[in-house]
Design an enzyme around this catalytic site. Structure first.
Site, mmCIF file in Angstrom:
data_model
loop_
_atom_site.group_PDB
_atom_site.id
_atom_site.type_symbol
_atom_site.label_atom_id
_atom_site.label_comp_id
_atom_site.label_asym_id
_atom_site.label_seq_id
_atom_site.Cartn_x
_atom_site.Cartn_y
_atom_site.Cartn_z
ATOM 1 N N LYS A 11 40.440 52.896 45.918
ATOM 2 C CA LYS A 11 39.703 52.289 44.814
ATOM 3 C C LYS A 11 38.229 52.241 45.196
ATOM 4 O O LYS A 11 37.868 51.712 46.257
ATOM 5 C CB LYS A 11 40.219 50.891 44.508
ATOM 6 C CG LYS A 11 39.573 50.279 43.256
ATOM 7 C CD LYS A 11 40.304 49.029 42.792
ATOM 8 C CE LYS A 11 39.751 48.539 41.470
ATOM 9 N NZ LYS A 11 40.482 47.367 40.945
ATOM 10 N N GLY A 26 43.047 56.932 37.826
ATOM 11 C CA GLY A 26 42.717 56.039 36.726
ATOM 12 C C GLY A 26 41.408 55.343 37.007
ATOM 13 O O GLY A 26 40.766 55.548 38.040
ATOM 14 N N GLY A 74 38.994 51.566 35.795
ATOM 15 C CA GLY A 74 38.843 50.354 35.019
ATOM 16 C C GLY A 74 37.380 50.024 34.835
ATOM 17 O O GLY A 74 36.499 50.869 35.005
ATOM 18 N N GLY A 75 37.125 48.771 34.495
ATOM 19 C CA GLY A 75 35.773 48.345 34.236
ATOM 20 C C GLY A 75 34.893 48.412 35.465
ATOM 21 O O GLY A 75 33.714 48.761 35.389
ATOM 22 N N MET A 76 35.461 48.077 36.620
ATOM 23 C CA MET A 76 34.651 48.000 37.837
ATOM 24 C C MET A 76 34.845 49.167 38.776
ATOM 25 O O MET A 76 33.924 49.548 39.496
ATOM 26 C CB MET A 76 34.975 46.704 38.602
ATOM 27 C CG MET A 76 34.428 45.453 37.946
ATOM 28 S SD MET A 76 34.831 44.005 38.939
ATOM 29 C CE MET A 76 34.126 44.492 40.517
ATOM 30 N N VAL A 136 40.166 54.779 40.632
ATOM 31 C CA VAL A 136 41.194 54.938 41.653
ATOM 32 C C VAL A 136 41.505 56.419 41.820
ATOM 33 O O VAL A 136 41.720 57.139 40.834
ATOM 34 C CB VAL A 136 42.479 54.155 41.284
ATOM 35 C CG1 VAL A 136 43.530 54.327 42.369
ATOM 36 C CG2 VAL A 136 42.168 52.679 41.081
ATOM 37 N N ASP A 190 45.152 38.208 35.605
ATOM 38 C CA ASP A 190 45.140 39.416 34.766
ATOM 39 C C ASP A 190 46.520 40.093 34.769
ATOM 40 O O ASP A 190 46.630 41.311 34.957
ATOM 41 C CB ASP A 190 44.068 40.390 35.248
ATOM 42 C CG ASP A 190 43.687 41.422 34.177
ATOM 43 O OD1 ASP A 190 43.976 41.180 32.997
ATOM 44 O OD2 ASP A 190 43.099 42.459 34.536
#
Length: 467
Positions: free
Chosen positions: A41, A19, A21-23, A26, A136
């Site tokens: 990550k 997967g 995300g924004g930053m 993974v 979050d």
């Protein structure tokens, strides 16, 4: 350096992407030295030279490394390979909570929703007691393990220590619009209550199947958190226990001062909803800590063992939801119980009547009583035949009465003037036999007549029917 399956970063060989995300992205990887599967990550390349994002990425790694709990993601290693920033963490074979909520073929029960919430609360207690705010909490950041259903809180990319105010640009909003707290939207520093608010949105969504704040656009969704009060769970999902509906309402209050101030407070109210071993432990949790920077060190192995031990055997243990019994349930239950008791009593009495025939001499029913009269001492003799004969009555329960018949037999009832005083009325069905005699005859037939007298109803007037 290119990042593709098969490439190696440090001692980890990448397999496939899990997967992103924004930053960061993974990947599933294999630790070539220890032979175990991990999740890596990696900070996205466009952020490599952004000092603020690098600092945030490293802070997430440090935060996870400082925490150890079955309901939190574990970090194994942190490093830099060339220009690539990465950290290796526990690999969880499972699905995100968001995928389970969205799966039309999967039924997420209230019992399971409460279990997941309680386990995330246990992880959050560890986080808050370390002086850290997650900021979050959302279904996409909660993993559900395939093997035992363990709920694990992941992605601490937006986490911060409670006493810190850094890493938030002026005018920026950190958090996911669908789950962000009103104070974060208004630019007020997030607190422990912010995590509790976001967890309340997650719990609401698990039970109802949809997020009450989600709108067509992110801006509309953000406004909804500040201006919209979701309908009580009980109205949206009628099977929701009343106490659970109240708990979620308090978790979602706009004013953080009116919300639960700690996981311990939340756990105490959830005990009115369900029973679970973790809840009792959570209510005794000390308050959140504010640790100075110098004390923020990863726990040693013995501390980690102590942290894990109380919880391992509670993993995936379903809570027992307390059943509700409204007033009308109690009332109707009482009426039914009384009706059943009355019915059983009536059946018992009828059986008693059917099993014992009244042994009444035919002469009595025909008003042919012996003309032997008796009047207690002090009364004038009565010589009107059967009007006032002296009798000893033996009842079917074995007790005896001594007195005079008054007015004969009417409507299958015999009225007795008791000796020495009193009056009683008996149905013929209650009489086993009658002995007609004067005082001498009584003494002759029943030598212990005095004892019969003392044990008769004359000494227990409250037992006399019709008195």
């Amino acid at each position: 350096m290119s990042i593709v399956p098969g490439s190696k970063i440090g001692k980890f060989k990448l397999q496939n992407q899990l997967g992103g995300g924004g930053m960061g992205s993974v990947y599933k990887a294999r630790d070539t030295q220890l032979g175990r599967i991990v999740a890596i990550k990696i900070l996205n390349s466009q952020y490599d030279y952004n000092i603020e994002n690098i600092e945030r990425f490293e802070r997430e790694a440090r935060t996870l490394a400082s925490l150890n709990h079955p309901n939190l993601m574990h970090v194994y290693d942190v490093g830099i390979e060339g220009s690539i920033h990465y950290f290796a963490m526990e690999y969880i074979e499972g699905k995100t909570l968001s995928s389970l909520i969205d799966d039309p073929n999967y039924e997420l029960t209230q019992q399971e929703a409460l279990r997941i919430t309680i386990e995330i609360m246990a992880g959050l207690r560890k986080v808050h007691n370390s002086g850290i705010i997650h900021r979050d909490i959302k279904p996409a950041n909660i993993m559900i393990e395939n093997t035992d259903g363990r709920a694990v809180l992941v992605d601490f990319g937006l986490s911060k220590y409670a006493e810190d105010s850094g890493l938030t640009s002026a005018g920026s909003i950190l958090g996911t619009p669908d789950y962000i707290s009103p104070e974060q939207i208004e630019g007020i520093e997030a607190g422990y209550q912010s995590d509790i608010y976001s967890l309340g949105v997650v719990l609401y969504e698990m039970i109802c199947g949809s997020n009450p704040f989600t709108r067509d656009s992110s801006m509309q969704t953000i406004r909804a958190h500040c201006n919209f009060t979701p309908p009580p769970l009980r109205k949206v999902e009628p099977k929701t226990p009343k106490e659970l509906s109240k708990v979620v309402e308090k978790m979602l209050l706009t004013d953080p001062k009116k919300r639960y101030q700690s996981i311990a407070e939340l756990a105490a109210d959830l005990l009115n909803v369900c029973q679970h071993p973790l809840l009792t432990q959570l209510t005794t949790s000390p308050g959140p800590a504010h640790r100075p920077e110098s004390s923020r060190q990863p726990e040693n192995d013995s501390a980690r063992a102590r942290s894990n031990t109380p919880y391992k055997h509670y993993m995936a243990q379903a809570p027992t939801i307390k059943r509700e019994f409204p007033f009308w349930h109690y009332f109707s239950g009482g009426i039914i119980t009384i009706a059943v008791l009355l019915l059983l009593t009536a059946v018992y009495i009828q059986k008693q009547k059917d099993s014992t025939a009244a042994l009444i001499p035919p002469e009595i029913k025909a008003y042919k009583l012996p003309v032997i009269t008796y009047t207690p001492e002090g009364d004038s003799p009565d010589t009107d035949g059967i009007i006032n004969p002296s009798v000893i009555i033996q009842l079917k329960n074995g007790q005896h009465l001594w007195g005079r018949v008054q007015d004969g037999i009417k409507h299958n009832h015999l009225i007795i003037g008791l000796f020495p005083k009193g009056k009683a009325e008996y149905g013929l069905d209650d009489i086993e036999s009658l002995i007609m005699a004067d005082s001498e005859a009584v003494a002759e037939k029943l030598p212990k007549a005095e004892d019969i007298f003392k044990n008769s109803y004359l000494y227990h007037p409250r037992s006399l029917r019709g008195k």
